[in-house]
Design an enzyme around this catalytic site. Structure first.
Site, PDB file in Angstrom:
ATOM      1  N   HIS A 146       0.829  -1.209   0.000  1.00  0.00           N
ATOM      2  CA  HIS A 146       0.000   0.000   0.000  1.00  0.00           C
ATOM      3  C   HIS A 146       0.859   1.253   0.000  1.00  0.00           C
ATOM      4  O   HIS A 146       1.962   1.252   0.516  1.00  0.00           O
ATOM      5  CB  HIS A 146      -0.955   0.024   1.202  1.00  0.00           C
ATOM      6  CG  HIS A 146      -0.255  -0.113   2.524  1.00  0.00           C
ATOM      7  ND1 HIS A 146       0.142  -1.317   3.034  1.00  0.00           N
ATOM      8  CD2 HIS A 146       0.142   0.815   3.430  1.00  0.00           C
ATOM      9  CE1 HIS A 146       0.734  -1.142   4.204  1.00  0.00           C
ATOM     10  NE2 HIS A 146       0.769   0.137   4.464  1.00  0.00           N
ATOM     11  N   HIS A 205       0.741   5.297   1.139  1.00  0.00           N
ATOM     12  CA  HIS A 205       0.069   6.331   1.924  1.00  0.00           C
ATOM     13  C   HIS A 205       0.093   7.635   1.121  1.00  0.00           C
ATOM     14  O   HIS A 205       1.169   8.031   0.651  1.00  0.00           O
ATOM     15  CB  HIS A 205       0.822   6.600   3.227  1.00  0.00           C
ATOM     16  CG  HIS A 205       0.897   5.432   4.159  1.00  0.00           C
ATOM     17  ND1 HIS A 205       0.134   5.356   5.306  1.00  0.00           N
ATOM     18  CD2 HIS A 205       1.654   4.303   4.140  1.00  0.00           C
ATOM     19  CE1 HIS A 205       0.424   4.219   5.944  1.00  0.00           C
ATOM     20  NE2 HIS A 205       1.341   3.566   5.260  1.00  0.00           N
TER      21      HIS A 205
HETATM   22  P1  AMP Z   1       1.947   0.553   7.293  1.00  0.00           P
HETATM   23  O1  AMP Z   1       2.642   0.907   8.579  1.00  0.00           O
HETATM   24  O2  AMP Z   1       2.570   1.242   6.115  1.00  0.00           O
HETATM   25  O3  AMP Z   1       1.809  -0.949   7.102  1.00  0.00           O
HETATM   26  O4  AMP Z   1       0.531   1.193   7.424  1.00  0.00           O
HETATM   27  C1  AMP Z   1      -0.649   0.474   7.641  1.00  0.00           C
HETATM   28  C2  AMP Z   1      -1.744   1.499   7.782  1.00  0.00           C
HETATM   29  O5  AMP Z   1      -2.976   0.840   7.673  1.00  0.00           O
HETATM   30  C3  AMP Z   1      -1.747   2.239   9.123  1.00  0.00           C
HETATM   31  O6  AMP Z   1      -1.582   3.632   8.879  1.00  0.00           O
HETATM   32  C4  AMP Z   1      -3.115   1.920   9.716  1.00  0.00           C
HETATM   33  O7  AMP Z   1      -3.694   3.038  10.363  1.00  0.00           O
HETATM   34  C5  AMP Z   1      -3.901   1.516   8.504  1.00  0.00           C
HETATM   35  N1  AMP Z   1      -4.989   0.566   8.731  1.00  0.00           N
HETATM   36  C6  AMP Z   1      -4.928  -0.636   9.357  1.00  0.00           C
HETATM   37  N2  AMP Z   1      -6.120  -1.248   9.323  1.00  0.00           N
HETATM   38  C7  AMP Z   1      -6.956  -0.435   8.632  1.00  0.00           C
HETATM   39  C8  AMP Z   1      -8.319  -0.515   8.237  1.00  0.00           C
HETATM   40  N3  AMP Z   1      -9.090  -1.568   8.556  1.00  0.00           N
HETATM   41  N4  AMP Z   1      -8.844   0.532   7.540  1.00  0.00           N
HETATM   42  C9  AMP Z   1      -8.095   1.599   7.232  1.00  0.00           C
HETATM   43  N5  AMP Z   1      -6.793   1.727   7.560  1.00  0.00           N
HETATM   44  C10 AMP Z   1      -6.231   0.738   8.255  1.00  0.00           C
END
Ligand code: AMP
Ligand code: ZN
Length: 140
Positions: A102, A104
């Site tokens: 993903h 951001h």
């Molecule tokens: P990363 O640290 O790059 O793996 O970021 C994962 C991101 O996913 C974090 O910023 C979380 O806040 C976000 N996240 C986790 N679960 C969900 C969800 N169900 N819906 C939306 N965002 C999520």
């Protein structure tokens, strides 16, 4: 289209978990991050599961870039942000918490107090050139 049964982002793509969708295209889905750096903070994901950038199919690159452009432009209009950061973590050491690739997309405002990466200096220009040389060799 996605395929990992224990992956929360696959479940989101499949509609088995709720999400605040903002954009969708053939290969890409985008939704709001639950814990935004600033409101509007959006996650852009490939619909088909892959863990990180190293496993990604480069063929989805154009769709991903298009999504970043569309979402970034929408964030500027809706939030009034002056810029956006596009960040992507690979591996636990790099801060990855969800193991479905993903990006951001984070709205940024002048003087919003965020300093996302404190930077260092190389010990010397020679040290910097040695690093570049080692990487060029690896990439040749
Ligand atoms: P990363 O640290 O790059 O793996 O970021 C994962 C991101 O996913 C974090 O910023 C979380 O806040 C976000 N996240 C986790 N679960 C969900 C969800 N169900 N819906 C939306 N965002 C999520
Ligand atoms: Zn997944």
């Amino acid at each position: 289209m996605s395929e990992s049964t224990d992956c929360i982002f696959c479940m989101i793509v499949e509609g088995k978990l709720p999400s605040s969708k903002v954009y969708e295209s053939e290969h890409v889905y985008a939704f709001l991050d639950l814990n935004p750096v600033h409101e509007g903070h959006t996650l852009i994901i490939p619909k088909k599961h892959c863990e990180n950038i190293f496993e990604a199919d480069p063929a989805i690159g154009a769709d991903i870039i298009r999504a970043m452009q569309r979402v970034g432009e929408a964030l500027k209009k809706v939030t009034g942000c002056a810029g956006v950061n596009v960040l992507q973590n690979n591996g636990r050491a790099a801060g990855q918490m969800v193991f479905h690739l993903h990006w951001h997309v984070i709205p940024r405002f002048a003087n919003d107090g965020l300093a996302l990466w404190p930077q260092k200096k190389y010990a010397s220009m020679d040290a910097m050139n040695e690093m570049a040389e080692a990487l060029r060799k690896e990439l040749a």
